[in-house]
Design a protein around this motif. Sequence first.
Motif, PDB file in Angstrom:
ATOM      1  N   MET A 123      -5.163   2.204  -8.571  1.00  0.00           N
ATOM      2  CA  MET A 123      -4.878   1.428  -7.360  1.00  0.00           C
ATOM      3  C   MET A 123      -4.866   2.292  -6.107  1.00  0.00           C
ATOM      4  N   ALA A 143      -7.149   3.661   1.316  1.00  0.00           N
ATOM      5  CA  ALA A 143      -8.189   3.186   2.232  1.00  0.00           C
ATOM      6  C   ALA A 143      -7.629   2.137   3.189  1.00  0.00           C
ATOM      7  N   TYR A 144      -6.778   1.264   2.681  1.00  0.00           N
ATOM      8  CA  TYR A 144      -6.195   0.230   3.540  1.00  0.00           C
ATOM      9  C   TYR A 144      -5.275   0.850   4.592  1.00  0.00           C
ATOM     10  N   ALA A 171       0.823  -1.205   0.000  1.00  0.00           N
ATOM     11  CA  ALA A 171       0.000   0.000   0.000  1.00  0.00           C
ATOM     12  C   ALA A 171       0.860   1.259   0.000  1.00  0.00           C
ATOM     13  N   PHE A 219      -7.646   2.239  -3.173  1.00  0.00           N
ATOM     14  CA  PHE A 219      -7.641   1.019  -2.362  1.00  0.00           C
ATOM     15  C   PHE A 219      -6.456   1.027  -1.387  1.00  0.00           C
TER      16      PHE A 219
END
Length: 307
Positions: A190, A196-197, A44, A193
Amino acid sequence: MALPPDETRKGLWYALGCYTIWGFFPLYWYPINHSAITADQLLAQRIVWSAVFACTLLLASRQAGALLTAVRQPKVLGIFTLSGICIGVNWLVYLWAVTHQHVLDASLGYFISPLFNILLGRMVLHETLNRTQQIAIVLAAIGVVWLAVLSGSIPWVALMLALSFGCYGLLRKIAPLAPLPGLVLETLLMLPFAAAYLAYCAYGGHLVFSQLTPLQLGILIGSGVATTVPLVLFAAGAKRIPLSTLGVIQFETPTLQMLLGLLLFGEAFHLNRFIGYVWVWLGIAVYLYGLYQNSRRASTLTIHPQK
């Protein structure tokens, strides 16, 4: 349609550049191996910093117009969504491998990947292979099968790396967008996501960032540069040379990774494994010899054209 020799030569240099950088990636990530950060958080963070650097590079190179045009085309968005998924899976599996002392398993994956690239080039793009290239691929395939059998079980890490990166290479070759805008589009798709993670991890109190040393923080932030540069080179090379040639040159990456795993990281290495590598290297040598012969033949026809 065949590209001019100068463009093909550029493509070869771009491919060599990106594969050399990727070959030394285990060395780049090594200081993080013993940190508290997990592979999923590392992925991430890598996406976020890659998006930051890629967007900065895009604005500096004044290519934002191509990106704005692309986002209004559903087909282009679909292709880059798929390529983003492929490279995201590849990054996650690779980061897990290098942070859990499985560099040689990752190396095997990148030995299998070129053969998958060549298969895709033949079956999907209808690329032709001469006899010398076919012999080279058979030799390399013998080495890969030898290495896979030695693992004693299904090499899941290697197969995931090979399949995800092989599909990524195919998608980037057929993608109707220049290398840098394409990479920016991938990372931006990407980014939500990944962000958010990381927000979820921060909310749960298990985000690893401030606990890292200054060196580890520098590596994490610098991962945007380390990720973006070789991917731009890869996309530029994929546009200029056949997927089969791109695949064979890719053997440089696992060879370098194997040497790092053996010489620096102290991973187990036996004579039987070395035999597998020798088969692969022999296949590379034969393939490169075939490219050299084709280049000489083309030069001869240019100098002495048939009347």
